[in-house]
Design an enzyme around this catalytic site. Structure first.
Site: not given
Length: 605
Positions: A204, A424
């Site tokens: 890419g 988290e």
């Protein structure tokens, strides 16, 4: 076999259709009303006949009321004689208009021969059709060894202006463009331009686009082919296609031949099961021979691209073949901004869009990834029936590309949601306090892809070198979620499995690859060549003893344990802040950087 069956079925359908048409014609003909000679004579006597048309032995009788009937006269006698014998007088005949038209020769022969010729014509057509199929197959078989290289459309020219970033690569390749435009400039000085250019870079990064741009700048023909298109199951086909490709290229000189994914055919020889005689290696040998056959006047440049230079055969990389190797790195923040501006030219953006912020949030993204981000943002806007793309749409598309789409249908219980929030919050708290971790940009408990929640920390600037303290803090941050679960709930869940996998990989690299351990010495481990199967390593050959392997395991455990204790200390001392972050997540589900810094303060670097 399928094509032959299809042809036979078409032939049968055509025959049945023709037969149906003829049978319909016969039925129509049979349904026409006929008239006998006696009835004709009686009608003439009664003055009911307007006209009689005679064509050969066929009669077409038109009555005064407009009715038309068909009949047939006797072959040996004329119609007038026959009617006279049936008692029709001359006066009665004179009241009737009798016309005689000769039957054409073409019509006679058509009526006579068509019933016999049509079946033979159909059979002949079928035989010709089958022979044509066989001939086509033979032609394809004869052209099996021809190159499948495609020549780029001259009207769709790509230049260096069509791609952003890769400044050093463009400068390196300007010489190739100059040589193709002005070869005598180099030949006069005895300079030999590289015959081959190898473009190295991650997927890419624009290797194919760069090769097209070289041809567009030099305004020369561009032949492109993939390495996998050379190889077939039949031995010798690949080599034949290589010969045909270079033959076409020399005819179109000056030109560029681009071989994409050359590692498909250019892997190191002797690595396959077939020794040196398999099809792939014969194809590679032919490529090497053809590149050796170039002279300074040929003006054919071979450009190849790969993201696996480690598996290429050394003969490809020696001087005289792929002389020049151009590395195309992932774009830095400046290049990412330029790439985003290039791809945003045909997209309507709102005034609040700041592509520099987008570039900051996309470290490690390739040019293709950035194009995909803007495309996903356009799709987001279209779903909401917006006329322009907003900043939030672009930021959401970044998370989709990185983690996957939001799983809105995924319903979690309150207990699971609480565990994810503390998990988290543990990542975010440890990452915020440790000085070497990147700043926290976003914390969310909304499921995306396979992740039940995520913490996004991004660097302020692109980094290429990392120290041991940086790696150590990153490991501690990865373990922050596991530690938070254990402190709050007295046990951990399987939600930390992905974190533990990343911790293990990074810790092993620190010990065995980066030489960042004093007890084992400043060296790397496990870099010896392993067993190769079809060009890929099955296992890594150890270049160290079993005792050293045991020491490596001990040092990895020591490193992970020290990072675990670091994370545990931070979360224990900042329990109130941990609760504050998790409660905010349970309430809002997502915390952006500004709001996060209001909760915990500015990060100390």
């Amino acid at each position: 076999m399928k094509n032959s069956l299809k042809s036979f079925l078409i032939f049968v359908v055509v025959i049945l259709a023709i037969g149906a048409v003829f049978s319909f014609y016969d039925i129509q003909k049979a349904e026409e009303e006929s008239i006998s000679l006696i009835e004709l004579s009686n009608s003439i006597k009664a003055d009911k006949i307007e006209k009689v048309d005679i064509q050969g032995n066929q009669l077409s009788v038109e009555f005064r009321d407009g009715t038309i009937k068909k009949g047939q006269k006797e072959r040996e006698e004329s119609l007038t004689q026959t009617l006279t014998n049936l008692g029709v007088t001359s006066e009665e005949l004179s009241r009737t208009n009798i016309e005689i038209s000769d039957e054409s020769g073409l019509g006679f022969w058509a009526i006579t021969l068509l019933p016999f010729l049509i079946p033979f014509a159909l059979i002949g057509f079928f035989v010709w059709f089958m022979f044509r199929k066989v001939q086509g197959a033979n032609t394809k078989a004869m052209s099996f060894g021809e190159s499948k290289a495609k020549q780029a459309d001259k009207n769709k020219k790509t230049t260096f202006n069509d791609m952003a970033g890769a400044v050093e690569a463009k400068e390196e390749l300007d010489e190739i463009v100059d040589f193709l435009k002005n070869p005598q400039k180099f030949i006069k000085l005895g300079a030999e331009i590289p015959k081959g250019v190898l473009l190295l870079g991650a997927p890419g990064t624009g290797k194919t686009l760069l090769a097209r741009a070289i041809a567009g700048e030099a305004e020369v023909p561009f032949f492109h082919i993939s390495g996998s298109e050379f190889v077939e199951m039949f031995v010798g086909v690949g080599a034949s296609r290589v010969r045909d490709l270079f033959k076409k290229a020399k005819k179109s000189s000056p030109c560029i031949v681009f071989i994409d994914e050359i590692d498909a055919v250019g892997r190191q020889r002797g690595a396959g099961l077939g020794g040196s005689h398999d099809e792939r290696e014969q194809t590679l040998n032919q490529i090497l021979v053809e590149m050796d056959g170039f002279d300074n006047k040929t003006n054919v440049i071979v450009i190849a691209a790969t993201n696996r230079p480690d598996v290429l055969d050394p003969a490809l990389l020696r001087p005289g073949r792929f002389d020049r190797q151009v590395v195309i790195d992932l774009p830095d923040i400046k290049d990412r901004t330029a790439i985003l501006e290039l791809h945003a030219q045909n997209k309507p953006l709102k005034k609040d869009v700041d592509l520099k912020i987008v570039a900051q949030r996309t470290p490690g993204f390739s040019g293709a990834d950035l194009r995909n981000v803007l495309n996903e943002a356009a799709i987001f806007s279209a779903r909401k029936d917006q006329s322009r793309i907003s900043q939030q749409d672009i930021l959401n598309s970044i998370e989709k590309v990185m983690l996957g789409p939001e799983r809105k249908s995924h319903i979690m219980s309150k207990e699971e949601k609480k565990i994810i929030a503390y998990h988290e919050a543990g990542h975010a708290l440890v990452g915020h306090i440790l000085p070497n971790c990147d700043p926290i940009h976003k914390v969310s408990i909304i499921p995306r892809g396979r992740a039940a929640g995520y913490t996004m920390n991004l660097p302020e600037n692109d980094k290429h070198l990392h120290t041991k303290s940086k790696f150590s803090d990153d490991i501690a941050m990865m373990l922050g979620g596991l530690v938070a679960e254990q402190i709050v709930f007295s046990e951990s869940s399987n939600g930390a499995s992905s974190d533990l996998k990343q911790v293990t990989v990074l810790a092993k690299q620190i010990i065995t690859k980066f030489g960042m351990n004093e007890n084992l010495g400043y060296r790397s481990f496990g870099q010896g060549e392993g067993m190769i199967f079809l060009g890929k390593e099955i296992h890594e050959r150890k270049d160290y003893s079993e005792k050293t392997a045991e020491n490596i395991d001990i040092e990895i455990k020591k490193l992970v344990d020290s990072c675990y204790q670091k994370a545990k200390k931070i979360i224990t001392e900042n329990r109130e802040t941990l609760n504050k972050i998790s409660n905010t997540l349970l309430e809002k589900e997502t915390i952006e950087r500004k709001e996060f810094e209001k909760l915990v303060g500015k990060k100390k670097v």
